[in-house]
Write a protein that holds these residues in place. Structure first.
Motif, mmCIF file in Angstrom:
data_model
loop_
_atom_site.group_PDB
_atom_site.id
_atom_site.type_symbol
_atom_site.label_atom_id
_atom_site.label_comp_id
_atom_site.label_asym_id
_atom_site.label_seq_id
_atom_site.Cartn_x
_atom_site.Cartn_y
_atom_site.Cartn_z
ATOM 1 N N LEU A 18 0.811 -1.209 0.000
ATOM 2 C CA LEU A 18 0.000 0.000 0.000
ATOM 3 C C LEU A 18 0.847 1.263 0.000
ATOM 4 O O LEU A 18 0.531 2.243 -0.682
ATOM 5 C CB LEU A 18 -0.935 0.006 1.214
ATOM 6 C CG LEU A 18 -2.020 -1.066 1.243
ATOM 7 C CD1 LEU A 18 -2.733 -1.040 2.594
ATOM 8 C CD2 LEU A 18 -3.018 -0.880 0.117
ATOM 9 N N GLY A 19 1.941 1.252 0.771
ATOM 10 C CA GLY A 19 2.780 2.438 0.856
ATOM 11 C C GLY A 19 3.419 2.801 -0.464
ATOM 12 O O GLY A 19 3.470 3.976 -0.840
ATOM 13 N N LEU A 20 3.897 1.791 -1.181
ATOM 14 C CA LEU A 20 4.535 2.042 -2.472
ATOM 15 C C LEU A 20 3.528 2.591 -3.482
ATOM 16 O O LEU A 20 3.826 3.543 -4.220
ATOM 17 C CB LEU A 20 5.154 0.743 -2.997
ATOM 18 C CG LEU A 20 5.886 0.837 -4.339
ATOM 19 C CD1 LEU A 20 7.068 1.794 -4.260
ATOM 20 C CD2 LEU A 20 6.355 -0.552 -4.782
ATOM 21 N N VAL A 21 2.330 2.029 -3.499
ATOM 22 C CA VAL A 21 1.307 2.519 -4.433
ATOM 23 C C VAL A 21 0.827 3.906 -4.017
ATOM 24 O O VAL A 21 0.547 4.761 -4.865
ATOM 25 C CB VAL A 21 0.141 1.521 -4.526
ATOM 26 C CG1 VAL A 21 -0.943 2.031 -5.470
ATOM 27 C CG2 VAL A 21 0.640 0.164 -5.019
ATOM 28 N N THR A 199 -6.992 -4.858 -4.909
ATOM 29 C CA THR A 199 -5.571 -4.614 -5.117
ATOM 30 C C THR A 199 -5.255 -3.186 -4.671
ATOM 31 O O THR A 199 -6.141 -2.319 -4.691
ATOM 32 C CB THR A 199 -5.186 -4.762 -6.598
ATOM 33 O OG1 THR A 199 -5.797 -3.702 -7.354
ATOM 34 C CG2 THR A 199 -5.613 -6.116 -7.133
ATOM 35 N N PRO A 200 -4.017 -2.918 -4.291
ATOM 36 C CA PRO A 200 -3.659 -1.544 -3.935
ATOM 37 C C PRO A 200 -3.936 -0.559 -5.071
ATOM 38 O O PRO A 200 -4.311 0.595 -4.806
ATOM 39 C CB PRO A 200 -2.167 -1.641 -3.628
ATOM 40 C CG PRO A 200 -1.970 -3.040 -3.151
ATOM 41 C CD PRO A 200 -2.906 -3.857 -3.995
ATOM 42 N N GLU A 201 -3.760 -1.001 -6.298
ATOM 43 C CA GLU A 201 -4.004 -0.116 -7.443
ATOM 44 C C GLU A 201 -5.475 0.265 -7.553
ATOM 45 O O GLU A 201 -5.817 1.316 -8.121
ATOM 46 C CB GLU A 201 -3.535 -0.781 -8.734
ATOM 47 C CG GLU A 201 -2.027 -0.901 -8.869
ATOM 48 C CD GLU A 201 -1.418 -2.007 -8.004
ATOM 49 O OE1 GLU A 201 -0.186 -1.985 -7.815
ATOM 50 O OE2 GLU A 201 -2.173 -2.900 -7.529
ATOM 51 N N GLU A 202 -6.362 -0.565 -7.001
ATOM 52 C CA GLU A 202 -7.789 -0.245 -6.979
ATOM 53 C C GLU A 202 -8.153 0.657 -5.808
ATOM 54 O O GLU A 202 -8.975 1.568 -5.950
ATOM 55 C CB GLU A 202 -8.614 -1.537 -6.896
ATOM 56 C CG GLU A 202 -8.539 -2.410 -8.147
ATOM 57 C CD GLU A 202 -9.144 -3.776 -7.930
ATOM 58 O OE1 GLU A 202 -9.654 -4.353 -8.915
ATOM 59 O OE2 GLU A 202 -9.111 -4.285 -6.781
ATOM 60 N N SER A 203 -7.569 0.412 -4.655
ATOM 61 C CA SER A 203 -8.009 1.109 -3.439
ATOM 62 C C SER A 203 -7.279 2.422 -3.180
ATOM 63 O O SER A 203 -7.874 3.382 -2.668
ATOM 64 C CB SER A 203 -7.845 0.200 -2.218
ATOM 65 O OG SER A 203 -6.488 -0.131 -2.017
ATOM 66 N N ILE A 204 -6.001 2.505 -3.520
ATOM 67 C CA ILE A 204 -5.218 3.673 -3.120
ATOM 68 C C ILE A 204 -5.637 4.972 -3.811
ATOM 69 O O ILE A 204 -5.668 6.023 -3.166
ATOM 70 C CB ILE A 204 -3.715 3.397 -3.309
ATOM 71 C CG1 ILE A 204 -3.237 2.413 -2.234
ATOM 72 C CG2 ILE A 204 -2.904 4.682 -3.246
ATOM 73 C CD1 ILE A 204 -3.400 2.909 -0.791
ATOM 74 N N PRO A 205 -5.984 4.978 -5.096
ATOM 75 C CA PRO A 205 -6.480 6.240 -5.653
ATOM 76 C C PRO A 205 -7.673 6.798 -4.883
ATOM 77 O O PRO A 205 -7.790 8.018 -4.687
ATOM 78 C CB PRO A 205 -6.845 5.868 -7.091
ATOM 79 C CG PRO A 205 -5.908 4.751 -7.427
ATOM 80 C CD PRO A 205 -5.824 3.949 -6.152
ATOM 81 N N ALA A 206 -8.559 5.917 -4.413
ATOM 82 C CA ALA A 206 -9.686 6.372 -3.598
ATOM 83 C C ALA A 206 -9.210 6.911 -2.257
ATOM 84 O O ALA A 206 -9.752 7.906 -1.746
ATOM 85 C CB ALA A 206 -10.675 5.225 -3.399
ATOM 86 N N VAL A 207 -8.198 6.270 -1.665
ATOM 87 C CA VAL A 207 -7.626 6.773 -0.413
ATOM 88 C C VAL A 207 -7.074 8.185 -0.602
ATOM 89 O O VAL A 207 -7.304 9.075 0.225
ATOM 90 C CB VAL A 207 -6.524 5.820 0.097
ATOM 91 C CG1 VAL A 207 -5.704 6.480 1.214
ATOM 92 C CG2 VAL A 207 -7.134 4.515 0.593
ATOM 93 N N VAL A 208 -6.365 8.407 -1.697
ATOM 94 C CA VAL A 208 -5.805 9.739 -1.945
ATOM 95 C C VAL A 208 -6.922 10.753 -2.192
ATOM 96 O O VAL A 208 -6.823 11.914 -1.767
ATOM 97 C CB VAL A 208 -4.801 9.710 -3.112
ATOM 98 C CG1 VAL A 208 -4.268 11.109 -3.403
ATOM 99 C CG2 VAL A 208 -3.635 8.778 -2.777
#
Length: 232
Positions: A18-21, A199-208
């Motif tokens: 998650l951190g890297l993404v 996947t992190p690629e799915e969730s992290i944009p929403a986190v940002v």
């Protein structure tokens, strides 16, 4: 030509998962990012730091080490952050709590609960007025939603993290910083396992999206990746 300075972020624990993404997504959106990794890790992260846009720099940090936190604070003196995000966490298996060795209990609580708050205390002076202080939490830290068996120590460490973040917020209520606990969902990472639905690629944009939308909001919120409140 715009003269607006890029937003500045420091992400603790960014060598993988998650951190890297998260770092990759912030850079993609034009943030200037400082990311930390342990001395022996971060090969992919360090490769990204060599990209020609120059928006990513890497610092070495063992978060559990007081001296390294202090040294990082000195190296970054004079920087003004719009976002301080602590992502680092560990999981040590799915034993019932009465079978967990004492040293394992101490290691997980230190890494997942105590050290993130020590990092915030050490580095919060770098965060600009109106900036955001955030920690990666988990729905598994919710007492209300603890209705299934398993991963008792990890759940307890995230619940402890949430409680300590609440205390941090009370202690620093007048500092003008937005404070967030973020649940990114169950992701396919080394910590989340290969069967996770996201996947992190799915969730992290929403986190940002959540981080950017909540900038400037008062108090402490515990939110999921969609910006919905997670019950304590």
């Amino acid at each position: 030509m715009s003269t607006t300075s890029p937003r500045q972020a420091l992400v603790i624990g960014a060598s993988r998962g998650l951190g890297l993404v998260l770092v990759t997504e912030l850079v993609r959106r034009g943030w200037q990012v400082i990311a930390t990794t342990r001395e022996s890790g971060g090969g992919e992260l360090r490769a990204k730091a060599d990209a020609p846009n120059g928006r990513l720099t890497v610092e070495s940090l063992e978060m559990n080490d007081h001296g390294q936190l202090a040294a990082l604070r000195e190296r970054l003196a004079g920087r003004r952050l719009d976002l301080l995000f602590v992502n680092a966490a560990i999981n040590r298996g799915n034993q019932p709590i009465h079978d967990v060795p004492e040293d394992t209990f101490a290691e997980v609580m230190l890494t997942n609960a105590l050290s993130p708050l020590r990092a915030l205390e050490a580095l919060r002076g770098l965060v600009a007025p109106g900036g955001t202080v955030a920690v990666m939490s988990s729905e598994q830290g919710s007492l209300t939603r603890n209705t299934e068996d398993g991963f008792e120590l990890y759940k307890a460490s995230k619940a402890a993290l949430n409680q300590l973040m609440r205390s941090y917020t009370t202690r620093h209520a007048g500092d003008g910083h937005t404070k967030l606990l973020v649940d990114p969902g169950h992701n396919r990472t080394e910590l989340g396992g290969p069967d996770a639905p996201l996947t992190p690629e799915e969730s992290i944009p929403a986190v940002v999206d959540v981080l950017e939308k909540q900038a400037g909001a008062p108090g402490l919120q515990f939110l999921d990746r969609n910006g919905e409140i997670v019950p304590w």
